[in-house]
Write a protein that holds these residues in place. Structure first.
Motif, PDB file in Angstrom:
ATOM      1  N   ASP A 110     -18.741  55.778  51.448  1.00 27.42           N
ATOM      2  CA  ASP A 110     -18.958  54.789  50.399  1.00 27.42           C
ATOM      3  C   ASP A 110     -17.771  54.864  49.441  1.00 27.42           C
ATOM      4  OD1 ASP A 110     -20.473  52.859  49.023  1.00 27.42           O
ATOM      5  OD2 ASP A 110     -21.162  54.414  47.635  1.00 27.42           O
TER       6      ASP A 110
ATOM      7  N   PRO B  94     -27.043  43.173  45.149  1.00 30.40           N
ATOM      8  CA  PRO B  94     -28.256  43.319  44.326  1.00 30.40           C
ATOM      9  C   PRO B  94     -28.690  41.930  43.877  1.00 30.40           C
ATOM     10  CG  PRO B  94     -26.450  44.681  43.495  1.00 30.40           C
ATOM     11  CD  PRO B  94     -25.872  43.802  44.549  1.00 30.40           C
TER      12      PRO B  94
ATOM     13  N   GLN C 213     -33.682  46.813  49.844  1.00 27.81           N
ATOM     14  CA  GLN C 213     -34.463  47.695  48.959  1.00 27.81           C
ATOM     15  C   GLN C 213     -35.780  47.030  48.562  1.00 27.81           C
ATOM     16  OE1 GLN C 213     -31.461  48.486  45.983  1.00 27.81           O
ATOM     17  NE2 GLN C 213     -30.444  50.013  47.265  1.00 27.81           N
TER      18      GLN C 213
ATOM     19  N   ARG D 278     -18.966  45.595  50.257  1.00 26.06           N
ATOM     20  CA  ARG D 278     -20.196  46.368  50.060  1.00 26.06           C
ATOM     21  C   ARG D 278     -20.939  45.883  48.825  1.00 26.06           C
ATOM     22  NH1 ARG D 278     -20.479  50.636  53.328  1.00 26.06           N
ATOM     23  NH2 ARG D 278     -21.612  52.141  52.058  1.00 26.06           N
ATOM     24  N   VAL D 279     -22.236  46.048  48.858  1.00 24.02           N
ATOM     25  CA  VAL D 279     -23.163  45.585  47.800  1.00 24.02           C
ATOM     26  C   VAL D 279     -22.695  44.316  47.082  1.00 24.02           C
ATOM     27  CG1 VAL D 279     -24.701  47.492  47.239  1.00 24.02           C
ATOM     28  CG2 VAL D 279     -22.360  47.580  46.436  1.00 24.02           C
TER      29      VAL D 279
ATOM     30  N   ARG E 249     -16.664  49.091  55.525  1.00 23.28           N
ATOM     31  CA  ARG E 249     -16.116  49.838  54.370  1.00 23.28           C
ATOM     32  C   ARG E 249     -15.704  48.875  53.260  1.00 23.28           C
ATOM     33  NH1 ARG E 249     -19.134  52.852  55.018  1.00 23.28           N
ATOM     34  NH2 ARG E 249     -19.671  51.851  56.957  1.00 23.28           N
TER      35      ARG E 249
ATOM     36  N   LEU F  41     -28.126  50.708  37.904  1.00 22.31           N
ATOM     37  CA  LEU F  41     -28.592  49.815  38.969  1.00 22.31           C
ATOM     38  C   LEU F  41     -29.555  48.809  38.348  1.00 22.31           C
ATOM     39  CD1 LEU F  41     -29.309  52.529  41.702  1.00 22.31           C
ATOM     40  CD2 LEU F  41     -27.242  51.176  41.420  1.00 22.31           C
TER      41      LEU F  41
ATOM     42  N   THR G 286     -24.151  47.014  56.741  1.00 20.41           N
ATOM     43  CA  THR G 286     -23.412  48.079  56.053  1.00 20.41           C
ATOM     44  C   THR G 286     -23.318  47.722  54.571  1.00 20.41           C
ATOM     45  OG1 THR G 286     -21.416  46.880  56.637  1.00 20.41           O
ATOM     46  CG2 THR G 286     -21.979  48.776  58.005  1.00 20.41           C
ATOM     47  N   GLY G 287     -23.328  48.725  53.744  1.00 25.28           N
ATOM     48  CA  GLY G 287     -23.140  48.526  52.298  1.00 25.28           C
ATOM     49  C   GLY G 287     -24.268  47.783  51.631  1.00 25.28           C
ATOM     50  N   SER G 288     -25.491  47.849  52.207  1.00 30.17           N
ATOM     51  CA  SER G 288     -26.602  47.114  51.591  1.00 30.17           C
ATOM     52  C   SER G 288     -27.535  48.046  50.820  1.00 30.17           C
ATOM     53  CB  SER G 288     -27.378  46.343  52.666  1.00 30.17           C
ATOM     54  OG  SER G 288     -27.799  47.235  53.671  1.00 30.17           O
ATOM     55  N   GLY G 289     -27.165  49.311  50.703  1.00 31.34           N
ATOM     56  CA  GLY G 289     -27.958  50.253  49.906  1.00 31.34           C
ATOM     57  C   GLY G 289     -29.142  50.840  50.651  1.00 31.34           C
ATOM     58  N   LYS G 290     -28.932  51.166  51.925  1.00 33.96           N
ATOM     59  CA  LYS G 290     -30.036  51.698  52.739  1.00 33.96           C
ATOM     60  C   LYS G 290     -30.496  53.075  52.243  1.00 33.96           C
ATOM     61  CE  LYS G 290     -27.916  51.002  56.749  1.00 33.96           C
ATOM     62  NZ  LYS G 290     -26.823  50.124  56.327  1.00 33.96           N
ATOM     63  N   THR G 291     -29.567  53.850  51.691  1.00 37.18           N
ATOM     64  CA  THR G 291     -29.945  55.205  51.249  1.00 37.18           C
ATOM     65  C   THR G 291     -31.034  55.124  50.183  1.00 37.18           C
ATOM     66  OG1 THR G 291     -27.610  55.709  51.589  1.00 37.18           O
ATOM     67  CG2 THR G 291     -28.929  57.421  50.559  1.00 37.18           C
TER      68      THR G 291
ATOM     69  N   ALA H 109     -30.694  45.687  39.621  1.00 42.64           N
ATOM     70  CA  ALA H 109     -31.703  45.027  40.464  1.00 42.64           C
ATOM     71  C   ALA H 109     -31.589  45.555  41.885  1.00 42.64           C
ATOM     72  CB  ALA H 109     -31.461  43.521  40.439  1.00 42.64           C
TER      73      ALA H 109
HETATM   74  N1  LIG Z   1     -29.389  48.047  43.863  1.00 40.25           N
HETATM   75  C1  LIG Z   1     -28.120  48.407  43.814  1.00 40.25           C
HETATM   76  N2  LIG Z   1     -27.301  47.877  42.876  1.00 40.25           N
HETATM   77  C2  LIG Z   1     -26.009  48.233  42.831  1.00 40.25           C
HETATM   78  N3  LIG Z   1     -25.446  49.117  43.655  1.00 40.25           N
HETATM   79  C3  LIG Z   1     -26.213  49.680  44.601  1.00 40.25           C
HETATM   80  C4  LIG Z   1     -27.592  49.352  44.731  1.00 40.25           C
HETATM   81  N4  LIG Z   1     -28.100  50.069  45.750  1.00 40.25           N
HETATM   82  C5  LIG Z   1     -27.086  50.806  46.251  1.00 40.25           C
HETATM   83  N5  LIG Z   1     -25.960  50.580  45.561  1.00 40.25           N
HETATM   84  C6  LIG Z   1     -24.643  51.180  45.823  1.00 40.25           C
HETATM   85  O1  LIG Z   1     -24.182  50.619  47.025  1.00 40.25           O
HETATM   86  C7  LIG Z   1     -23.343  51.536  47.704  1.00 40.25           C
HETATM   87  C8  LIG Z   1     -23.684  51.556  49.174  1.00 40.25           C
HETATM   88  O2  LIG Z   1     -24.926  52.149  49.387  1.00 40.25           O
HETATM   89  P1  LIG Z   1     -25.283  52.898  50.744  1.00 40.25           P
HETATM   90  O3  LIG Z   1     -24.220  53.883  51.081  1.00 40.25           O
HETATM   91  O4  LIG Z   1     -26.666  53.366  50.647  1.00 40.25           O
HETATM   92  O5  LIG Z   1     -25.183  51.682  51.759  1.00 40.25           O
HETATM   93  P2  LIG Z   1     -25.539  51.682  53.311  1.00 40.25           P
HETATM   94  O6  LIG Z   1     -26.299  50.441  53.560  1.00 40.25           O
HETATM   95  O7  LIG Z   1     -26.178  52.967  53.682  1.00 40.25           O
HETATM   96  O8  LIG Z   1     -24.078  51.557  53.939  1.00 40.25           O
HETATM   97  P3  LIG Z   1     -23.557  52.096  55.374  1.00 40.25           P
HETATM   98  O9  LIG Z   1     -24.402  51.404  56.400  1.00 40.25           O
HETATM   99  O10 LIG Z   1     -22.146  51.668  55.396  1.00 40.25           O
HETATM  100  O11 LIG Z   1     -23.753  53.584  55.357  1.00 40.25           O
HETATM  101  C9  LIG Z   1     -23.505  52.864  46.991  1.00 40.25           C
HETATM  102  O12 LIG Z   1     -22.362  53.073  46.187  1.00 40.25           O
HETATM  103  C10 LIG Z   1     -24.712  52.665  46.111  1.00 40.25           C
HETATM  104  O13 LIG Z   1     -24.626  53.391  44.914  1.00 40.25           O
END
Ligand SMILES: Nc1ncnc2c1ncn2[C@@H]1O[C@H](COP(=O)(O)OP(=O)(O)OP(=O)(O)O)[C@@H](O)[C@H]1O
Length: 758
Positions: free
Chosen positions: A540, A134, A168, A568-569, A565, A161, A188-193, A163
């Protein structure tokens, strides 16, 4: 796939040793010592013989060691000390009556690494800034990206959250402003959801602003289905739905739901009839409802998200997705709510940009924008690039590889984990990836065995048969988990830092996987999870500091997801991959591709370094080689002493060799089964059997057969007596077998992300 060259460093009778025996290999000192010892052996009487024979008589699997010099007769492992003489290439049966078994030395006849290590000073690089964190120090906040103060405040206060991450920032800005289709690609782990959920929810919240003639908001559960999110597995859908529900707590008039199977279709139909604004679904189930559920009205759908695009395609959903897109196009109608956009926006999401993701893009996207974390980064020109190049690892992830010969694999993994958990608090959670379920199960038993109790029992002269011991262990595991998937990781625990061991693979029932994973996720103790690729995607898990790929992934893509895994973030993370000397060393090039700078931060280590750190220590009486050998001998005896564990070891070995053959075609030259030294590999499964004799009930015959199969396959149809018209070529047979194996693994994996951790 030779098993020759294996050192047989065991004692044999006078009738076998010829006085003029030649000693080759090692230093001149080794050879001289070997010669002397051989002469000495011929002349000396062995008081330890009787004891050794008695031990063997008690256990049919026990190897009888025969004659040894007096000072070395305490345990059978003394024959295996690294300081013992080695006669390279010497291979003799350990016992004349049991020619199928032998003890080989850990430290002899190991192949050397082919590629030299790069000079250290060249490798020293500055610690990289996290690329998936973030952006707390930046100017962007959720509010100034365009999210409503209500939603932004909810993210800050309720979801903590502060920032947005870079992806995002890019995606919220783009998707709030324009109606273009989009391809979101980020590490991975960049908060794509949240990168696609937040703008989507904001857009639907905006629709509610418009009031009707009665001054009511226009959006409620029966005003229409506006968005569909598709994900490849039931459990990924659940994970997404949990995140969505958390966001919608600040806009409770918007209703979301899932149709993912696993419950009666009638209940799903009832849910659809009641009305939903956002639907999370698996492709198969959605197709079913589109065809059979009248209540599913998709005429208002204006957002379609395809999450984990590469996996949707890997799992063979292409046809379903094509059908869904066509039906949505055909059924779309103007909405009675004026602010609803006229065209549908489709968003494709993936961590990698493989050929199949591009194909999915062609099926589903029109004039799409490519959304990346760094908008200034140039688009890859895919036409002249290998598809495996299209992934990036988080820059802060510290990746290394260890060149470890087959024989030293097990001891090296143990040493590495010992070292990792030596100091309390330095590493909390580690995931160790292995090739298949049998391999996971065997290592779980091995690492959780109660060595102290076994030794105590031996010194007390107490006899326990295998069954008693198993029952005792089962009871012990029962205490930690009702499913036997959690146990103390005694092999790398210290009195100050007990480590909890978990196992996870696709052959476990879903409920057990969910419970095990939940326990690993919640654990506040140091813990290790040994698993297959079942845990590689989408999961996650909090606070994973280390990922070890004991068996390299079956494709570069899987590798990206596995190491994803950790780190992440924005958090730190370490990853280590074990490679064997030889063709596997070329895999380093694949590892390098994940870095923007060509992998300067990638570091290398080797078995000796790992063993010294893990088995070294303050004990001045023994050096690290001796301690390593003692440990290896101990686990070999443990396997031999108990038929259940011996079978597990054999099964694991056999399954591992089979799984090894399923690397993707693009990587098979780096994981060439013909180069796999089966004899040496057996040692890493605590086995003393000859490879060809390792047969396990329920599995196909021994490796000799596998070896023949693959040789025949690789040499083309020459070795195949059947006519080409009558049967597929042997190459095709092997490819078909590899494909089936991968499909089976995928099947397991499909159930894998079925971990509703929330
Ligand atoms: N802006 C943010 N600040 C802090 N934490 C965040 C933020 N956005 C997402 N997260 C957290 O980061 C974690 C990873 O998010 P997410 O699963 O969406 O990643 P991803 O990019 O889809 O990873 P993968 O490609 O491995 O599936 C989650 O626990 C989520 O709550």
């Amino acid at each position: 796939m030779a098993d020759d060259g294996m050192l047989m460093n065991f004692s044999i009778g006078d009738t076998v040793i010829k006085p003029e025996a030649k000693f080759k290999g090692g230093t001149w000192r080794d050879r001289l010592t070997a010669k002397k010892r051989s002469a000495h052996r011929g002349s000396e009487k062995e008081p330890g013989d009787a004891a050794a024979r008695n031990a063997a008589a008690k256990n049919p699997n026990q190897i009888q060691l025969g004659t040894r010099p007096v000072k070395r007769q305490k345990t059978d492992d003394s024959f295996n000390r690294p300081s013992a003489p080695r006669s390279g290439g010497d291979r003799r049966p350990q016992h004349p009556r049991d020619p199928t078994q032998f003890i080989s030395s850990l430290f002899s006849s190991n192949p050397e690494a082919r590629n030299p290590e790069e000079p250290k000073e060249e490798r020293e690089v500055e610690a990289a800034k996290p690329t998936n964190a973030p952006m707390i120090d930046g100017l962007d906040t959720f509010t100034n990206l365009g999210l409503s103060p209500n939603l932004a405040a909810h993210l800050l206060t309720k979801l903590e959250l502060k920032a947005p991450t870079a992806i995002q920032t890019s995606s919220i800005t783009q998707l709030l402003k324009e109606e273009n289709d989009a391809f979101i690609q980020a590490e991975t782990g960049s908060g794509k959801t949240l990168a696609y959920l937040l703008p989507l929810v904001q857009r639907i919240m905006d629709l509610s602003k418009a009031k009707n003639e009665h001054n009511d908001t226009q959006v409620h559960r029966d005003s229409g289905l506006f968005a569909i999110i598709l994900a490849p597995t039931r459990e990924l859908c659940k994970q997404i739905s949990v995140v969505l529900e958390n966001i919608l707590r600040c806009a409770n008039w918007i209703v979301c739901g899932t149709v993912i199977g696993g419950e009666k279709k009638k209940s799903e139909k009832a849910r659809l009839r009641k009305g939903l604004n956002i639907l999370v679904a698996t492709p198969g189930r959605l197709v079913d409802h589109l065809d059979n559920t009248e209540a599913l009205d998709v005429s208002n759908v204006r957002w379609l998200v395809l999450d984990e695009g590469d996996r949707l395609m890997d799992m063979g959903f292409e046809e379903e997705l094509q059908g869904i897109v066509k039906k949505l196009d055909a059924r779309q109608r103007p909405s009675r709510i004026p602010s609803v956009p006229t065209r549908r926006t489709t968003i494709l999401c993936s961590a990698t940009l493989k050929m199949n993701v591009q194909k999915l893009g062609e099926i589903s996207l029109k004039d799409a924008v490519h959304i990346k974390a760094d908008p200034n980064e140039e688009d890859d020109d895919k036409s002249d690039k290998d598809e495996e190049e299209s992934f990036r690892v988080p820059a802060q992830l510290k990746q290394s590889y260890a060149i470890v010969p087959a024989k030293l694999r097990l001891v090296s993994l143990t040493a590495y984990l010992k070292r990792t958990f030596m100091r309390k608090g330095s590493v909390m959670k580690a995931i160790v990836f292995m090739s298949c379920a049998d391999v996971v199960d065997f290592h779980f038993e091995l690492f959780s065995r109660n060595q102290d109790r076994d030794q105590q029992r031996k010194s007390d002269g107490e006899e326990k048969d295998g069954k008693d011991e198993e029952e005792e262990r089962d009871e012990e595991k029962e205490k930690l988990s009702p499913h036997g998937t959690i146990a103390p990781g005694r092999a790398f625990s210290t009195p100050n830092n007990p480590v909890l061991l978990h196992r996870l693979h696709g052959s476990l029932p879903q409920a057990v996987r969910t419970a095990t994973l939940g326990s690993f996720a919640r654990s506040t103790e140091a813990c290790v999870m040994i698993c297959t690729d079942v845990a590689s995607r989408g999961l996650d898990l909090p606070n994973v500091d280390l990922v070890v790929e004991y068996d390299p992934a079956f494709s570069a893509d899987d590798h990206t997801h596995r190491i994803g895994r950790t780190a992440r973030v924005g958090r730190d993370g370490r990853a280590l991959v074990f490679l064997q000397p030889g063709c596997e060393e070329n895999y380093v090039e694949v590892l390098k591709r994940g870095y923007r700078d060509g992998g300067k931060a990638l570091t290398r280590t080797d078995a000796n370094e790992i063993l010294k750190r893990g088995f070294g220590g303050n004990d001045k009486k023994k050096n690290w080689e001796e301690k390593t050998t003692d440990w290896q001998m101990d686990v070999e005896r443990w396997a031999l002493d108990n038929p259940t564990y011996l079978e597990m070891a054999r099964r694991a070995y056999q399954s591992h060799v089979r799984a090894y053959a399923t690397h993707t075609a693009a990587e098979r030259s780096m994981f060439d089964i013909k180069e796999l030294h089966l004899g040496h590999l057996a040692k890493a499964f605590a086995l003393r059997d000859r490879p060809g004799k390792i047969n396990v009930p329920g599995l196909r015959p021994g490796q000799e057969d596998t070896k023949k199969d693959f040789k025949a396959a690789r040499n083309g149809a020459a070795g195949n007596k059947r006519k080409a018209d009558d049967a597929p070529s042997s190459t095709n047979v092997t490819d078909e077998a590899a494909r089936k194996m991968r499909a089976k693994m995928r099947e397991h994996m499909s159930g894998a992300n079925e971990f509703n951790l929330a």
